[in-house]
Write a protein that holds these residues in place. Structure first.
Motif, mmCIF file in Angstrom:
data_model
loop_
_atom_site.group_PDB
_atom_site.id
_atom_site.type_symbol
_atom_site.label_atom_id
_atom_site.label_comp_id
_atom_site.label_asym_id
_atom_site.label_seq_id
_atom_site.Cartn_x
_atom_site.Cartn_y
_atom_site.Cartn_z
ATOM 1 N N LYS A 1 0.834 -1.208 0.000
ATOM 2 C CA LYS A 1 0.000 0.000 0.000
ATOM 3 C C LYS A 1 0.870 1.260 0.000
ATOM 4 C CE LYS A 1 -1.980 -1.222 3.918
ATOM 5 N NZ LYS A 1 -1.254 -2.490 4.192
ATOM 6 N N SER A 2 1.861 1.271 0.899
ATOM 7 C CA SER A 2 2.722 2.461 0.960
ATOM 8 C C SER A 2 3.503 2.618 -0.333
ATOM 9 C CB SER A 2 3.699 2.362 2.131
ATOM 10 O OG SER A 2 2.993 2.372 3.353
ATOM 11 N N THR A 3 3.981 1.490 -0.857
ATOM 12 C CA THR A 3 4.742 1.546 -2.111
ATOM 13 C C THR A 3 3.898 2.179 -3.216
ATOM 14 O OG1 THR A 3 5.959 -0.420 -1.427
ATOM 15 C CG2 THR A 3 6.006 0.121 -3.776
ATOM 16 N N MET B 1 -2.648 10.000 1.398
ATOM 17 C CA MET B 1 -2.682 9.875 2.856
ATOM 18 C C MET B 1 -2.407 8.423 3.249
ATOM 19 S SD MET B 1 -5.920 12.429 3.604
ATOM 20 C CE MET B 1 -5.275 13.098 5.127
ATOM 21 N N ASP B 2 -1.257 8.204 3.876
ATOM 22 C CA ASP B 2 -0.840 6.848 4.233
ATOM 23 C C ASP B 2 -1.114 6.606 5.712
ATOM 24 O OD1 ASP B 2 0.196 4.337 4.256
ATOM 25 O OD2 ASP B 2 2.239 4.903 3.730
ATOM 26 N N GLU B 3 -2.202 5.930 5.999
ATOM 27 C CA GLU B 3 -2.622 5.642 7.375
ATOM 28 C C GLU B 3 -2.487 6.880 8.259
ATOM 29 O OE1 GLU B 3 -1.650 1.821 8.970
ATOM 30 O OE2 GLU B 3 -0.760 1.171 7.079
ATOM 31 N N PRO B 4 -3.088 7.989 7.823
ATOM 32 C CA PRO B 4 -2.850 9.235 8.552
ATOM 33 C C PRO B 4 -3.403 9.205 9.976
ATOM 34 C CG PRO B 4 -4.651 9.535 7.003
ATOM 35 C CD PRO B 4 -4.058 8.187 6.722
HETATM 36 MG MG MG Z 1 2.442 1.006 4.756
#
Ligand code: MG
Ligand code: ADP
Length: 281
Positions: free
Chosen positions: A68-70, A180-183
């Motif tokens: 997901k982050s990638t 927004m990455d797990e904000p």
């Molecule tokens: Mg991640």
């Protein structure tokens, strides 16, 4: 009055006769291979294709390590995919740009700047005059619920307040796309709900395109137009669920809405299937 100036319009293809939704982000057959020292090369993302329309709120759900982050880093321009192409407004992404604003957990605030200084930083870098940058920033700080905290330093704020500052700081750049990455991942339930509501209010007014990574199924359904469920190793898209719930959404109404409940149950089932597939491939 709009607090955040409206973003410039995005043109549709002049040749296309009918008003089709504009693709803000196109992820076309993207794969990402990482070379790691200890182990063999690792396929983090495999053949991901996803189109995100202008103004859509899209969430990505999936087990940890599924990429997901990638995927967000690729759209942010921080990582170049090893195969396929990611585009913003029809142009291949070659690096970070002011049109895509990241709100990543690891993007710390400047500890030596107070709340106002952190939010003003972007507009000042972009050449906005001090008085104007300050006025805009003060409105954004108010919008994220931090009026009165302008002169506080990050170390004097709770995790939730810092996350609000990070959101205001990103909005101050006027990006068309928020990444927004797990904000809200580090927040307790109550501040998390407040921020979800605030984010929805901001989004319902501004209609920025949002790509939002979360672990929470309810959060994804509450906020999104589309929920992308991913599998792990390699990360692929398992299913894209359209969330056809009316807006504006209010949490109290949704919790009682059987349609909302069904989306949550169906997506939880999809995630169980993903984990089950991993155990019994
Ligand atoms: Mg991640
Ligand atoms: P998620 O955000 O879904 O938890 P990530 O995108 O952080 O997943 O990571 C996906 C996979 O790629 C993981 O197996 C992770 O270890 C690996 N990975 C991520 N970034 C790198 C990197 N820079 N170098 C090597 N492996 C990486």
């Amino acid at each position: 009055m709009s607090v955040v100036p409206l973003r410039s319009g995005v043109q549709t293809e002049p040749s296309s006769g009918h008003a089709q939704p504009v693709a803000m982000i196109e992820i076309d057959r993207v794969s990402q291979m990482f070379e790691t020292s200890g182990r063999r090369s690792h396929l983090a993302l495999s053949d991901i294709s996803l189109t995100i329309e202008d103004g859509a709120f899209v969430s990505i759900l999936g087990p940890s390590g599924c990429g997901k982050s990638t995927l967000l880093y690729i759209v942010g321009g921080f990582v170049t995919p090893t195969a396929g192409v990611a585009k913003v407004k029809g142009k291949a992404i070659t690096g970070p740009g002011p049109d895509r604003g990241p709100v990543f957990q690891e993007f710390a605030l400047f500890p030596w700047k107070n709340v106002l200084g952190n939010v003003m930083y972007g507009p000042r870098q972009q050449g906005v005059k001090r008085a104007e940058a300050e006025a805009q920033s003060r409105r954004l700080i108010e919008m994220v619920g931090l009026k009165g905290y302008e002169s506080f330093y990050p170390k004097e704020l709770s995790g939730g307040m810092k996350q609000r500052v990070a959101i205001a700081r990103t909005l101050a750049y006027h990006p068309e796309v928020l990444l927004m990455d797990e904000p809200f991942g580090a927040l307790d339930a109550q501040p998390r709900k407040r921020l979800q509501n605030d984010l929805l209010n901001i989004w319902e007014r501004d209609r920025k395109t949002v790509l939002f990574v979360t672990h929470s199924v309810d959060e994804a359904v509450f906020l999104s137009d589309k929920v992308v469920v991913m599998t792990r190793s390699p990360g692929r898209i398992k299913e894209i669920v359209d969330i056809d719930l009316p807006r504006p959404r209010r949490r109290a109404d949704l919790l009682l809405d059987p349609h909302y409940q069904k989306y949550v149950v169906d997506i939880e089932k999809l995630i169980d299937d993903v984990l089950e597939d991993e155990l019994h491939p």
